[in-house]
Design an enzyme around this catalytic site. Structure first.
Site, PDB file in Angstrom:
ATOM      1  N   SER A 149      28.879  48.937  50.743  1.00 49.16           N
ATOM      2  CA  SER A 149      29.897  47.875  50.729  1.00 49.16           C
ATOM      3  C   SER A 149      30.766  48.032  51.975  1.00 49.16           C
ATOM      4  O   SER A 149      30.859  49.130  52.540  1.00 49.16           O
ATOM      5  CB  SER A 149      30.784  48.054  49.485  1.00 49.16           C
ATOM      6  N   TYR A 162      35.944  53.065  43.599  1.00 50.07           N
ATOM      7  CA  TYR A 162      34.771  52.272  44.002  1.00 50.07           C
ATOM      8  C   TYR A 162      34.469  52.539  45.484  1.00 50.07           C
ATOM      9  O   TYR A 162      33.324  52.803  45.862  1.00 50.07           O
ATOM     10  CB  TYR A 162      35.069  50.788  43.771  1.00 50.07           C
TER      11      TYR A 162
HETATM   12  N1  LIG Z   1      29.028  41.075  45.161  1.00 49.66           N
HETATM   13  C1  LIG Z   1      29.682  41.669  46.157  1.00 49.66           C
HETATM   14  O1  LIG Z   1      30.568  41.081  46.762  1.00 49.66           O
HETATM   15  C2  LIG Z   1      29.320  43.056  46.551  1.00 49.66           C
HETATM   16  C3  LIG Z   1      29.838  43.545  47.753  1.00 49.66           C
HETATM   17  C4  LIG Z   1      29.520  44.820  48.160  1.00 49.66           C
HETATM   18  C5  LIG Z   1      28.693  45.600  47.374  1.00 49.66           C
HETATM   19  N2  LIG Z   1      28.214  45.101  46.195  1.00 49.66           N
HETATM   20  C6  LIG Z   1      27.334  45.969  45.408  1.00 49.66           C
HETATM   21  O2  LIG Z   1      26.156  45.250  45.114  1.00 49.66           O
HETATM   22  C7  LIG Z   1      25.553  45.797  43.945  1.00 49.66           C
HETATM   23  C8  LIG Z   1      25.200  44.665  42.995  1.00 49.66           C
HETATM   24  O3  LIG Z   1      26.396  44.057  42.544  1.00 49.66           O
HETATM   25  P1  LIG Z   1      26.485  42.532  42.173  1.00 49.66           P
HETATM   26  O4  LIG Z   1      27.497  41.939  43.054  1.00 49.66           O
HETATM   27  O5  LIG Z   1      25.138  41.925  42.132  1.00 49.66           O
HETATM   28  O6  LIG Z   1      27.133  42.633  40.720  1.00 49.66           O
HETATM   29  P2  LIG Z   1      26.613  42.230  39.276  1.00 49.66           P
HETATM   30  O7  LIG Z   1      26.137  40.822  39.272  1.00 49.66           O
HETATM   31  O8  LIG Z   1      27.693  42.636  38.353  1.00 49.66           O
HETATM   32  O9  LIG Z   1      25.348  43.157  39.073  1.00 49.66           O
HETATM   33  C9  LIG Z   1      25.453  44.531  38.808  1.00 49.66           C
HETATM   34  C10 LIG Z   1      24.097  45.016  38.364  1.00 49.66           C
HETATM   35  O10 LIG Z   1      24.159  46.423  38.159  1.00 49.66           O
HETATM   36  C11 LIG Z   1      23.604  46.729  36.919  1.00 49.66           C
HETATM   37  N3  LIG Z   1      24.204  47.908  36.318  1.00 49.66           N
HETATM   38  C12 LIG Z   1      25.526  48.176  36.133  1.00 49.66           C
HETATM   39  N4  LIG Z   1      25.659  49.338  35.485  1.00 49.66           N
HETATM   40  C13 LIG Z   1      24.405  49.804  35.244  1.00 49.66           C
HETATM   41  C14 LIG Z   1      23.872  50.953  34.592  1.00 49.66           C
HETATM   42  N5  LIG Z   1      24.662  51.881  34.036  1.00 49.66           N
HETATM   43  N6  LIG Z   1      22.535  51.094  34.542  1.00 49.66           N
HETATM   44  C15 LIG Z   1      21.727  50.168  35.093  1.00 49.66           C
HETATM   45  N7  LIG Z   1      22.149  49.070  35.716  1.00 49.66           N
HETATM   46  C16 LIG Z   1      23.485  48.889  35.778  1.00 49.66           C
HETATM   47  C17 LIG Z   1      23.822  45.502  36.035  1.00 49.66           C
HETATM   48  O11 LIG Z   1      22.790  45.449  35.054  1.00 49.66           O
HETATM   49  P3  LIG Z   1      22.998  45.686  33.472  1.00 49.66           P
HETATM   50  O12 LIG Z   1      24.434  45.405  33.146  1.00 49.66           O
HETATM   51  O13 LIG Z   1      22.037  44.724  32.853  1.00 49.66           O
HETATM   52  O14 LIG Z   1      22.593  47.102  33.255  1.00 49.66           O
HETATM   53  C18 LIG Z   1      23.660  44.385  37.053  1.00 49.66           C
HETATM   54  O15 LIG Z   1      22.314  44.007  37.145  1.00 49.66           O
HETATM   55  C19 LIG Z   1      26.557  46.799  43.381  1.00 49.66           C
HETATM   56  O16 LIG Z   1      26.172  48.099  43.780  1.00 49.66           O
HETATM   57  C20 LIG Z   1      27.860  46.392  44.063  1.00 49.66           C
HETATM   58  O17 LIG Z   1      28.750  47.459  44.142  1.00 49.66           O
HETATM   59  C21 LIG Z   1      28.506  43.852  45.772  1.00 49.66           C
END
Ligand SMILES: NC(=O)c1ccc[n+]([C@@H]2O[C@H](COP(=O)([O-])OP(=O)(O)OC[C@H]3O[C@@H](n4cnc5c(N)ncnc54)[C@H](OP(=O)(O)O)[C@@H]3O)[C@@H](O)[C@H]2O)c1
Length: 258
Positions: A149, A162
């Protein structure tokens, strides 16, 4: 066949995407499958994974669902066993599962700290090691792609833990890259800025979100498809074969703006 088609062709590869049940992981899995990789979809919400599997299969791709809580180390090993049984050894490991807890440092509990570390950091370490061990014993080249991130290098109130996990993921990417290169395993990370997904949609759609948007030179939040290009560059040996240890920022200019 054009050069671009050839460069990003992933036929013969097996990709595991953690956190494939929503947001970036959902899109990553679709994109990798669209380029010919067989994809293993991992997350806790398996009903969502089944929907994605159907979608991928309906467009001619191959997918397999694995129930995985990445905070459970035993379940990680079992997930790799299941993936291998379905499609053979994983050659593209996408460590994307992640969570956020927004609290000021002084209000953060030990439980919050532990949970964020388990999911955002420890799981990336154990999944990467498991993937690498199996690539090495199968004598297959491969790659690991982590989701870091812009908060790995920039700070924001309420997101300290985070940010700490993401900083560690970026450094893990570099450290593993120098160790795994001898095994033909590349390790890179994508560092997205604000991309609209379930993790942040409430915050981005609020008045605070409007303020945040004004700090982004491109004056917009990202969409998951804004990461398609970097994902394929890092996943493809033909396109990104000489790239390892990199953390690539994709953020509309957010982190370079003063
Ligand atoms: N969106 C942004 O702006 C952004 C920016 C920088 C970095 N990121 C990173 O991108 C990644 C994806 O995030 P996102 O934005 O797509 O958010 P999201 O839509 O909330 O997706 C998060 C994913 O992680 C999974 N997850 C959470 N806890 C878990 C666990 N204990 N075991 C297995 N899976 C788990 C969830 O699946 P289940 O709940 O079904 O298990 C879900 O599929 C994350 O690492 C986040 O920190 C996002």
């Amino acid at each position: 066949m054009t050069i671009a088609t050839e460069l990003f062709d992933l036929t013969g590869e097996v990709a595991m995407v953690t956190g494939a049940s929503s947001g970036l992981g959902w899109r990553f899995a679709q994109v990798l499958a669209g380029q010919g990789a067989k994809v293993v979809l991992a997350a806790r919400r398996t009903e969502r994974l089944l929907d994605l599997k159907t979608e991928i299969e309906n467009t001619g791709g191959a997918a397999h669902c694995v129930a995985l809580d990445v905070a459970d180390r035993g379940a990680i090993v079992a997930a790799f066993d299941e993936a291998e049984e379905a499609f053979g050894p994983v050659t593209i490991q996408v460590n994307n599962a992640g969570m956020a807890i927004q609290k000021m440092a002084l209000e953060t509990s030990e439980k919050d700290w532990r949970m964020l570390m388990d999911v955002n950091l420890d799981a990336v370490w154990w999944c990467s090691r498991e993937a690498a061990k199996r690539m090495i014993s199968a004598r297959k080249p491969g790659c690991i792609i982590n989701t870091s991130s812009i908060l790995a290098t920039n700070a924001m109130p309420t997101l300290s833990v985070y940010s700490i996990t993401k900083a560690a993921v970026s450094q893990m990417t570099r450290s593993m890259a120098v160790e795994f290169a001898r095994h033909n395993i590349r390790v890179n990370a994508i560092a997205p800025g604000y991309v609209r997904t379930e993790i942040n949609s409430d915050a981005l759609d609020s008045a605070k979100g409007d303020v945040l948007k004004k700090a982004i030179p491109q004056r917009r939040f990202g969409e998951p498809e804004d990461l398609d290009g970097i994902l394929l560059l890092l996943a493809s040996e033909k396109a990104g074969g000489f790239m390892t240890g990199e953390v690539v920022v994709v953020d509309g200019g957010h982190s370079v703006a003063i």
